[in-house]
Design an enzyme around this catalytic site. Structure first.
Site, mmCIF file in Angstrom:
data_model
loop_
_atom_site.group_PDB
_atom_site.id
_atom_site.type_symbol
_atom_site.label_atom_id
_atom_site.label_comp_id
_atom_site.label_asym_id
_atom_site.label_seq_id
_atom_site.Cartn_x
_atom_site.Cartn_y
_atom_site.Cartn_z
ATOM 1 N N CYS A 1 24.709 46.802 61.677
ATOM 2 C CA CYS A 1 25.919 46.108 62.101
ATOM 3 C C CYS A 1 27.188 46.702 61.478
ATOM 4 C CB CYS A 1 25.777 44.609 61.828
ATOM 5 S SG CYS A 1 26.869 43.649 62.874
ATOM 6 N N HIS B 1 21.029 42.689 64.645
ATOM 7 C CA HIS B 1 20.417 42.320 63.357
ATOM 8 C C HIS B 1 18.893 42.363 63.432
ATOM 9 C CE1 HIS B 1 23.806 40.780 60.777
ATOM 10 N NE2 HIS B 1 24.385 41.247 61.860
ATOM 11 N N GLU C 1 16.810 41.944 61.207
ATOM 12 C CA GLU C 1 16.163 41.013 60.272
ATOM 13 C C GLU C 1 16.235 39.566 60.722
ATOM 14 O OE1 GLU C 1 19.139 42.154 60.086
ATOM 15 O OE2 GLU C 1 20.405 40.498 59.459
HETATM 16 N N1 LIG Z 1 27.065 41.352 61.093
HETATM 17 C C1 LIG Z 1 27.950 42.244 60.786
HETATM 18 O O1 LIG Z 1 27.738 43.153 60.001
HETATM 19 C C2 LIG Z 1 29.287 42.046 61.381
HETATM 20 C C3 LIG Z 1 30.187 43.226 61.240
HETATM 21 C C4 LIG Z 1 31.634 42.889 61.527
HETATM 22 N N2 LIG Z 1 32.141 42.039 60.505
HETATM 23 C C5 LIG Z 1 31.732 42.250 62.896
HETATM 24 O O2 LIG Z 1 31.909 41.059 62.979
HETATM 25 O O3 LIG Z 1 31.622 42.892 63.878
#
Ligand SMILES: NC(=O)CC[C@H](N)C(=O)O
Ligand SMILES: C=C(O[C@@H]1C=C(C(=O)O)C=C[C@H]1O)C(=O)O
Length: 732
Positions: free
Chosen positions: A93, A184, A186
């Site tokens: 992410c 994600h 996880e």
């Molecule tokens: N889950 C994350 O790592 C989010 C990354 C970034 N803060 C976004 O909202 O896109």
């Protein structure tokens, strides 16, 4: 020759899912040693000498943006190390966004943010996606990247949604051993896009190391300052419990059909408002045990304010100040309990005696690393952050089976037990009358509704900018009871309980705080060692009960709603992370988004369980629940995710301290095991606001996501407030 285990470095950007990632990495690379650092704990110069010793690096997700130095920390430098220092790296992410941005990609806001949303991902079937079908994955992001055409970043995977079109979901670097995903892996609802991806990454990383680092050999041990190896489950201090003689619980049990617990409290002295009293009350289904502490003038009470470095221990005769020095408050309580560990109680009874009381929301700030701007002196609302008594004598009632235990931790206390049993057997049976309250007897000051709706939108700004995925916004309501309308606080509790019976109710009179609760939500319960199991039950998603809302309709409104599931999922993932932090690998979600019926509401509830490895020493197992509290407060359902950033945002936005509201209350048994509820649907009174008109305060709020409507959020807080206000003859 014994094989030496690989070392993997996990860089955490202050996300609330990092330990889920740790658990997943450990599953994919079972024999690895996982070293965890924060993204701001080292400069790249500090890391460089150690980098060559790692087999791989995993860069976790996080709040904020990859182009803001304080959000991304050392991560942006990992992609730029010289070729001779290269280590295979996987980004998640924020990690993908950083890899992209450092290689010419542009960063954009999503038109419609995705927080706790499941998407289908299609991919090339190559590299980290080799051999995997189309994936169903969970997304928590507001930002996304567009790689530079003809640049070094190759797209490998995409999601396609109506609102945002095509979004890049997986990439690799063409000439360096870097891979990343936007989603994600996880999350509990991500399928093979989790383990499958990491197994592929490990294969690619190992192959790359074989070819490009032919002399690389993992070292038997690797020390990296300011890091810790996950899992970190031992006690932070050395226990001295070995070989000590343990105290014994004495108890007597009797059948008590028709005995009212309220009458029992009155028999035990609850009507003397000058004395302390502790009653944890399973006032409604599915509660089973109610617990009464039989306190006396010698009972030790402990109070602590988190901005101070001492604990005050007091009883009716004296006060002692314990300076904490370098010890933290959690260790103080742990050692105190350990020195008084007992055996010999009835194991079907969850509490034999021990600590009982409450911890505020702010009690969770120091372990979280969240800043507290408390000025010298006290919080605006002045309630201690830790306020607990050590209960030597107690009475437990199994309200489902009409059975009672009279218990004592004190030596030679049989006479008290026998005498108490005799007196209780002579009490009249049947319910006692519950007082009623006149409508309109107490003026109420609500948070300004327009301000609340504006704050919902301000929260959403933080969701759009990527700083948070969910924020539990709350407001404070004050109830003034004019002097001539005041009733004893115990009477008030009975009224409240009558209109709003709840499974995790409670009446705590722990001066200076009087605390009345009708909480429907358990935060954490844990069983005794050996093999202690922790269970957390977050609630997210609430519907008011009305005649036309059948279970079927409630299920449709809650379990059938994308918004409600997303809110709940985020907290499930957050709590899994908190538990993985405290227990290591053994964490399961045994119920996901079940609809449960309460007295006045339908709620969406999940259950997550965790336990320490089988060979854990008993003293560590005994402290497990306390350790989970230390690492898991404030409750995720009251903060949002990622927790630290969300807590900081809310602290500034709400502009007040929450105090006991949003914290936990409950007990920790002297024989191990414990139970802590989330302090919601509760009212508090400080002794300083008790003489003359009484000024009670009550908090209420709800989770704000990108899908929230300000008006319905306001309505939700009213629903939650109402149960409590009814006890004051008011309503929202
Ligand atoms: N889950 C994350 O790592 C989010 C990354 C970034 N803060 C976004 O909202 O896109
Ligand atoms: C914030 C409160 O409740 C929390 C928020 C809930 C939600 O958003 O649905 C449900 C229960 C609690 O975890 C409150 O009662 O004040």
């Amino acid at each position: 020759m014994a094989t030496v285990q690989p070392h993997v470095l996990l860089i955490d950007s202050y996300d609330s899912f990092a330990f889920n990632l740790a658990a997943l990495v450990k599953k994919a690379i079972p024999d690895c040693t996982l070293h965890v650092i924060k993204n701001d704990s080292h400069t790249i110069q500090e890391l460089l000498p150690s980098l060559s010793k790692f087999s791989a690096i995993v860069v976790g997700p996080g709040p904020g943006s990859p182009d803001i130095p304080t959000d991304i920390g050392v991560v942006c430098d990992i992609w730029k190390v010289a070729n001779e220092n290269l280590v295979p790296t996987f980004g998640v992410c924020l990690g993908q966004q950083s890899l992209g941005v450092e290689n010419g990609a542009t960063i954009h806001r999503l038109g419609t943010v995705k927080h706790g949303q499941v998407s289908v991902v299609k991919h090339t079937g190559t590299e980290i996606f080799a051999g995997l079908p189309d994936l169903k994955v969970v997304r928590y992001h507001s930002l996304h990247i567009r790689p530079k055409a003809g640049g070094e970043i190759e797209e490998l995977a995409w999601s396609e949604d109506e609102d945002n079109g095509t979004i890049v979901m997986g990439v690799r670097h063409l000439s360096k051993p870097f891979w990343a995903v936007q989603y994600h892996p996880e999350s509990i609802l991500t399928d093979e896009g989790g383990l499958g991806i990491f197994r592929n990454f490990w294969k690619l990383a190992s192959d790359w190391n074989t070819i490009n680092r032919p002399h690389f050999r993992p070292q038997a041990t690797l020390e990296l300052s300011k890091s810790h190896v996950w899992p970190r489950v031992s006690k932070p201090y050395s226990a001295n419990a070995a070989n000590k003689t343990l105290g014994k619980v004495t108890f007597s049990t009797m059948e008590v059909p028709g005995l009212s617990v309220l009458r029992l409290c009155e028999f035990l002295g609850v009507n003397d408002e000058s004395k302390r009293f502790v009653f944890l009350d399973s006032a409604a289904h599915p509660g089973q045990f109610s617990m009464i502490g039989c306190l006396n003038d010698d009972t030790a009470q402990f109070t602590h304010f988190v901005h101070e470095n001492h604990i005050e221990e007091s009883n009716a005769h004296s006060k002692v100040r314990h300076e904490l020095g370098n010890k933290d408050v959690w260790t103080f309580f742990d050692e105190y309990r350990e020195a008084r560990k007992v055996v010999g109680g009835d194991r079907t009874v969850p509490f034999w005696g021990g600590f009982a009381g409450y911890l505020t929301y702010e009690a969770g700030f120091p372990p979280l690393g969240a800043g507290l701007k408390r000025e010298d002196g006290h919080t605006a609302i002045n309630h201690p952050d830790f306020n607990m008594v050590w209960v030597d004598r107690s009475i437990i009632v199994d309200i489902q089976n009409d059975k009672m235990w009279i218990q004592s931790l004190l030596p030679n206390d049989d006479a008290w037990i026998q005498e108490t049993a005799q007196q209780i057997s002579e009490l009249p049976k049947g319910e006692i009358p519950v007082p009623t309250v006149a409508q309109g007897s107490s003026p109420v000051s609500f948070p300004d509704p327009e301000q609340y709706k504006t704050d919902v939108k301000r929260c959403q700004e933080f969701l759009f900018s990527g700083d948070s995925y969910e924020l539990c916004l709350t407001g404070q309501t004050h109830i003034t009871v004019p002097k001539e309308k005041t009733v004893p606080t115990w009477e008030r509790y009975k009224i409240l309980r009558g209109v709003n019976a709840a499974p995790h109710a409670g009446y705590l009179r722990l001066q200076p705080t009087t605390f009345l609760s009708c909480s429907p939500e358990r935060f954490l319960s844990y069983s005794r060692s050996p093999g202690a199991v922790c269970e957390l039950r977050p609630i997210k998603g609430t519907v008011r009960k009305m005649p036309h809302i059948t279970r079927e309709i409630a299920e449709e409104m809650l379990a059938g709603s994308r918004k409600e599931i997303a809110e709940n999922l985020m907290i499930v993932d957050l709590i899994r992370h908190d538990l993985h932090n405290a227990v290591g690998e053994n964490v399961v979600c045994s119920k996901f988004c079940g609809v449960e019926e309460y007295e006045t509401l339908w709620q969406l509830v999940s259950v997550i369980e965790g336990s320490l490895p089988k060979d854990t020493p008993e003293d560590v197992d005994d402290s497990l629940g306390w350790e989970v509290l230390r690492r898991g407060l404030p409750p995720g359902s009251m903060t949002g995710a990622p927790k630290k950033r969300s807590v900081e945002i809310l602290y500034n936005l709400e502009g007040f301290e929450r105090g006991p509201y949003s914290g936990v209350f409950g007990y920790w048994c002297a024989g191990g095991g414990g139970d802590w509820s989330v302090t919601i649907r509760s009212v508090f009174l400080h002794d300083s606001e008790k003489n003359g008109d009484e000024r009670w305060y009550v908090g209420a709020g709800g989770a704000i996501t990108a899908l929230s409507e300000p008006e319905s959020e306001l309505e939700e807080t009213r629903v939650k407030l109402n149960g409590v206000l009814l006890g004051f003859g008011a309503s929202s």
